[in-house]
Design an enzyme around this catalytic site. Structure first.
Site, PDB file in Angstrom:
ATOM      1  N   HIS A  17       0.853  -1.197   0.000  1.00 10.22           N
ATOM      2  CA  HIS A  17       0.000   0.000   0.000  1.00 10.22           C
ATOM      3  C   HIS A  17       0.886   1.244   0.000  1.00 10.22           C
ATOM      4  O   HIS A  17       1.234   1.785   1.047  1.00 10.22           O
ATOM      5  CB  HIS A  17      -0.935  -0.015   1.219  1.00 10.22           C
ATOM      6  CG  HIS A  17      -1.954   1.077   1.226  1.00 10.22           C
ATOM      7  ND1 HIS A  17      -3.275   0.863   1.563  1.00 10.22           N
ATOM      8  CD2 HIS A  17      -1.872   2.392   0.933  1.00 10.22           C
ATOM      9  CE1 HIS A  17      -3.954   1.996   1.487  1.00 10.22           C
ATOM     10  NE2 HIS A  17      -3.109   2.954   1.112  1.00 10.22           N
ATOM     11  N   THR A 100      -2.901   7.292  -9.382  1.00 11.60           N
ATOM     12  CA  THR A 100      -4.092   7.750 -10.091  1.00 11.60           C
ATOM     13  C   THR A 100      -3.664   8.351 -11.433  1.00 11.60           C
ATOM     14  O   THR A 100      -2.921   9.339 -11.441  1.00 11.60           O
ATOM     15  CB  THR A 100      -4.801   8.863  -9.271  1.00 11.60           C
ATOM     16  OG1 THR A 100      -4.612   8.612  -7.874  1.00 11.60           O
ATOM     17  CG2 THR A 100      -6.262   8.988  -9.622  1.00 11.60           C
ATOM     18  N   PRO A 101      -4.084   7.761 -12.561  1.00  7.00           N
ATOM     19  CA  PRO A 101      -3.722   8.351 -13.866  1.00  7.00           C
ATOM     20  C   PRO A 101      -4.172   9.811 -13.910  1.00  7.00           C
ATOM     21  O   PRO A 101      -5.282  10.138 -13.499  1.00  7.00           O
ATOM     22  CB  PRO A 101      -4.508   7.495 -14.866  1.00  7.00           C
ATOM     23  CG  PRO A 101      -4.735   6.194 -14.165  1.00  7.00           C
ATOM     24  CD  PRO A 101      -4.890   6.543 -12.703  1.00  7.00           C
ATOM     25  N   ARG A 102      -3.256  10.681 -14.377  1.00  2.18           N
ATOM     26  CA  ARG A 102      -3.535  12.123 -14.284  1.00  2.18           C
ATOM     27  C   ARG A 102      -3.133  12.813 -15.580  1.00  2.18           C
ATOM     28  O   ARG A 102      -2.083  12.502 -16.146  1.00  2.18           O
ATOM     29  CB  ARG A 102      -2.720  12.670 -13.101  1.00  2.18           C
ATOM     30  CG  ARG A 102      -2.863  14.126 -12.803  1.00  2.18           C
ATOM     31  CD  ARG A 102      -2.406  14.414 -11.356  1.00  2.18           C
ATOM     32  NE  ARG A 102      -1.191  13.722 -10.987  1.00  2.18           N
ATOM     33  CZ  ARG A 102       0.020  14.296 -10.986  1.00  2.18           C
ATOM     34  NH1 ARG A 102       0.170  15.571 -11.342  1.00  2.18           N
ATOM     35  NH2 ARG A 102       1.083  13.592 -10.633  1.00  2.18           N
ATOM     36  N   HIS A 201      -9.640   1.386  -0.408  1.00  3.51           N
ATOM     37  CA  HIS A 201      -9.655   2.103   0.867  1.00  3.51           C
ATOM     38  C   HIS A 201     -11.087   2.039   1.391  1.00  3.51           C
ATOM     39  O   HIS A 201     -12.011   2.559   0.741  1.00  3.51           O
ATOM     40  CB  HIS A 201      -9.294   3.571   0.664  1.00  3.51           C
ATOM     41  CG  HIS A 201      -7.848   3.834   0.414  1.00  3.51           C
ATOM     42  ND1 HIS A 201      -7.182   3.319  -0.649  1.00  3.51           N
ATOM     43  CD2 HIS A 201      -6.937   4.569   1.106  1.00  3.51           C
ATOM     44  CE1 HIS A 201      -5.918   3.731  -0.602  1.00  3.51           C
ATOM     45  NE2 HIS A 201      -5.743   4.487   0.443  1.00  3.51           N
ATOM     46  N   GLU A 204     -11.765   4.229   6.285  1.00  2.00           N
ATOM     47  CA  GLU A 204     -10.642   5.020   6.816  1.00  2.00           C
ATOM     48  C   GLU A 204     -11.192   5.994   7.857  1.00  2.00           C
ATOM     49  O   GLU A 204     -10.515   6.371   8.818  1.00  2.00           O
ATOM     50  CB  GLU A 204      -9.949   5.776   5.652  1.00  2.00           C
ATOM     51  CG  GLU A 204      -8.693   6.527   6.066  1.00  2.00           C
ATOM     52  CD  GLU A 204      -7.943   7.149   4.881  1.00  2.00           C
ATOM     53  OE1 GLU A 204      -8.431   7.040   3.729  1.00  2.00           O
ATOM     54  OE2 GLU A 204      -6.876   7.744   5.113  1.00  2.00           O
ATOM     55  N   ASP A 287       1.985   6.620   2.463  1.00  2.44           N
ATOM     56  CA  ASP A 287       2.663   7.738   1.782  1.00  2.44           C
ATOM     57  C   ASP A 287       3.944   8.020   2.557  1.00  2.44           C
ATOM     58  O   ASP A 287       3.975   8.888   3.432  1.00  2.44           O
ATOM     59  CB  ASP A 287       1.762   8.977   1.806  1.00  2.44           C
ATOM     60  CG  ASP A 287       0.414   8.745   1.156  1.00  2.44           C
ATOM     61  OD1 ASP A 287       0.353   8.737  -0.074  1.00  2.44           O
ATOM     62  OD2 ASP A 287      -0.585   8.569   1.886  1.00  2.44           O
TER      63      ASP A 287
HETATM   64  C1  LIG Z   1      -3.869   9.473   3.886  1.00  2.00           C
HETATM   65  N1  LIG Z   1      -4.749   8.479   3.422  1.00  2.00           N
HETATM   66  C2  LIG Z   1      -5.211   8.408   2.137  1.00  2.00           C
HETATM   67  N2  LIG Z   1      -6.533   8.160   1.958  1.00  2.00           N
HETATM   68  C3  LIG Z   1      -7.084   8.151   0.720  1.00  2.00           C
HETATM   69  N3  LIG Z   1      -6.377   8.376  -0.398  1.00  2.00           N
HETATM   70  C4  LIG Z   1      -5.054   8.617  -0.273  1.00  2.00           C
HETATM   71  C5  LIG Z   1      -4.415   8.626   0.986  1.00  2.00           C
HETATM   72  N4  LIG Z   1      -3.109   8.844   0.777  1.00  2.00           N
HETATM   73  C6  LIG Z   1      -2.942   9.006  -0.563  1.00  2.00           C
HETATM   74  N5  LIG Z   1      -4.124   8.905  -1.202  1.00  2.00           N
HETATM   75  C7  LIG Z   1      -4.423   9.046  -2.650  1.00  2.00           C
HETATM   76  O1  LIG Z   1      -3.186   9.008  -3.377  1.00  2.00           O
HETATM   77  C8  LIG Z   1      -3.012  10.209  -4.144  1.00  2.00           C
HETATM   78  C9  LIG Z   1      -1.538  10.550  -4.250  1.00  2.00           C
HETATM   79  O2  LIG Z   1      -0.870   9.579  -5.043  1.00  2.00           O
HETATM   80  P1  LIG Z   1      -1.045   9.429  -6.626  1.00  2.00           P
HETATM   81  O3  LIG Z   1      -1.195  10.806  -7.227  1.00  2.00           O
HETATM   82  O4  LIG Z   1      -2.269   8.587  -6.855  1.00  2.00           O
HETATM   83  O5  LIG Z   1       0.214   8.758  -7.058  1.00  2.00           O
HETATM   84  C10 LIG Z   1      -3.852  11.232  -3.391  1.00  2.00           C
HETATM   85  O6  LIG Z   1      -4.220  12.327  -4.206  1.00  2.00           O
HETATM   86  C11 LIG Z   1      -5.053  10.396  -2.937  1.00  2.00           C
HETATM   87  O7  LIG Z   1      -5.989  10.270  -3.984  1.00  2.00           O
HETATM   88 ZN   LIG Z   2      -3.771   4.899   1.066  1.00  2.00          ZN
END
Ligand SMILES: CNc1ncnc2c1ncn2[C@@H]1O[C@H](COP(=O)(O)O)[C@@H](O)[C@H]1O
Ligand SMILES: [Zn+2]
Length: 346
Positions: A17, A100-102, A201, A204, A287
């Site tokens: 994760h 997330t594809p952006r 998720h 949460e 993260d």
């Molecule tokens: C803290 N808990 C969390 N809960 C929910 N979504 C989360 C998250 N932590 C990260 N993201 C998701 O991951 C994106 C960033 O990575 P990517 O741009 O996708 O690589 C965030 O914008 C959110 O959508």
């Molecule tokens: Zn997460």
């Protein structure tokens, strides 16, 4: 012997994760801001300082700022390449990154070039001698629409083929206070129809109705966080019982939960409950950049907080191999690697 930093680093690990953009290291952030000609002097706005708490809103503000720095394919390549190297250095032998594809009109980056760039970086890392297997999960952002989610599933199907199976699944993430998970059920079903795995998720924050609906209608392969799964609906522990009966593995992200204050203190973390009843759990970072942590650090926190021995940490790491979204050959390969390393480190 007790658990220490050295042991947690040496332990072979699986990371299931990890959000790509949230995993950015401070040094990659410096390089990327330099590339864009931005003066980097604003760390507290991009990453939590160690042991400082905030809110989910703070974390989502940080993701937005990080996205401004990774708004072009050169930056996306660099962050993917660096994040894989960071995890490899921390003895992660198998990594499932999710992103997330952006698209970014400012740099003409499209969702297609975004995904192709991430895959190229993964592929380039695979040709190095890094001793890490990397797989990719495409993420649906719960702030987006069902159409966007269906498009993400389509991309996952197409690029799984093109990448020879590097893409393994679909994630649902994004601000848990926004949107409704049940809206995406048709996309989850579409993904399952194509043999993609689901890591969603869920719970949460307290959201018992959507959690139960999604669980019952699609039965995900893993649950991200699952912080509030133990809630009652109408006096019955439906959700908890369902997760136990179906043995759905939980992706545990302790520092993330404490920092965003969705859990009050490590001692109260739900990991303890699920671990004690023998439910499948895997320790993850969520993260590592934004929350200033590492997977070794998360193992150390688990050991320190819940008094786990070296042997118990090893088991926790070894059992995580069962929850990966790859085939049995990959599982067997990892299991034998773990066994080889065991005598050296435990
Ligand atoms: C803290 N808990 C969390 N809960 C929910 N979504 C989360 C998250 N932590 C990260 N993201 C998701 O991951 C994106 C960033 O990575 P990517 O741009 O996708 O690589 C965030 O914008 C959110 O959508
Ligand atoms: Zn997460």
């Amino acid at each position: 012997m007790s658990v220490n930093d050295e042991f947690c680093r040496a332990l072979p690990k699986v990371e299931l994760h990890a959000h790509l953009n949230g995993s950015i290291s401070e040094s990659t952030m410096k390089t990327l801001t330099d590339m864009k000609g931005i003066k980097y002097d604003n760390k507290p706005q991009l990453m939590f300082e160690k042991d400082r708490n905030g809110t989910l809103e703070d974390a989502f503000r940080m993701f937005k700022m990080i996205h401004e720095v990774t708004d072009n394919t050169d930056a996306v390549y660099k962050i993917t390449f660096d994040v894989i190297h960071d995890f490899a250095k921390d003895n992660v032998k198998y990594l499932e990154l999710r992103t997330t594809p952006r698209s970014e009109p400012s740099s003409s980056m499209t969702k297609t070039t975004y995904v192709e760039t991430v895959l190229k970086a993964i592929n380039d890392c695979a040709s190095e001698d890094l001793d890490i297997i990397v797989r990719l999960i495409l993420a649906i952002d719960r702030r987006h629409t069902l159409d966007v989610a269906l498009e993400t599933v389509q991309m996952a199907v197409k690029y799984r083929e093109k990448s020879n199976g590097v893409i393994v699944g679909i994630d649902l993430s994004g601000d848990p206070k926004k949107g409704t998970a049940t809206d995406f059920i048709p996309a989850f079903k579409e993904a399952q129809k194509h043999g993609l795995k689901l890591a969603l998720h869920l719970a949460e924050i307290p959201a018992p109705n959507e959690t139960l609906d999604v669980l019952k209608q699609v039965k995900p392969d893993r649950i991200g966080h699952g912080t509030c799964l133990q809630q009652d609906i109408g006096g019955n522990k439906h959700i908890e019982q369902f997760v136990i009966d179906k043995k759905i593995p939980l992706e545990i992200c302790m520092t993330s939960n404490i920092t965003t204050m969705t859990v009050e203190g490590f001692d109260n973390h739900h990991f303890k409950y699920w671990y004690d009843i023998g439910h499948p759990c895997t320790i993850c970072t969520d993260d590592k950049g934004v929350f200033t942590t590492s997977i070794s650090e998360e193992y150390k926190i688990a050991a320190r907080t819940f008094e786990l021995s070296r042997e118990e940490l090893w088991e926790l790491s070894y059992n995580s191999i069962n929850y990966i979204f790859s085939n049995n050959d990959t599982k067997t390969l990892l299991q034998s690697k773990w066994k080889d390393l065991k005598t050296k480190i435990v």
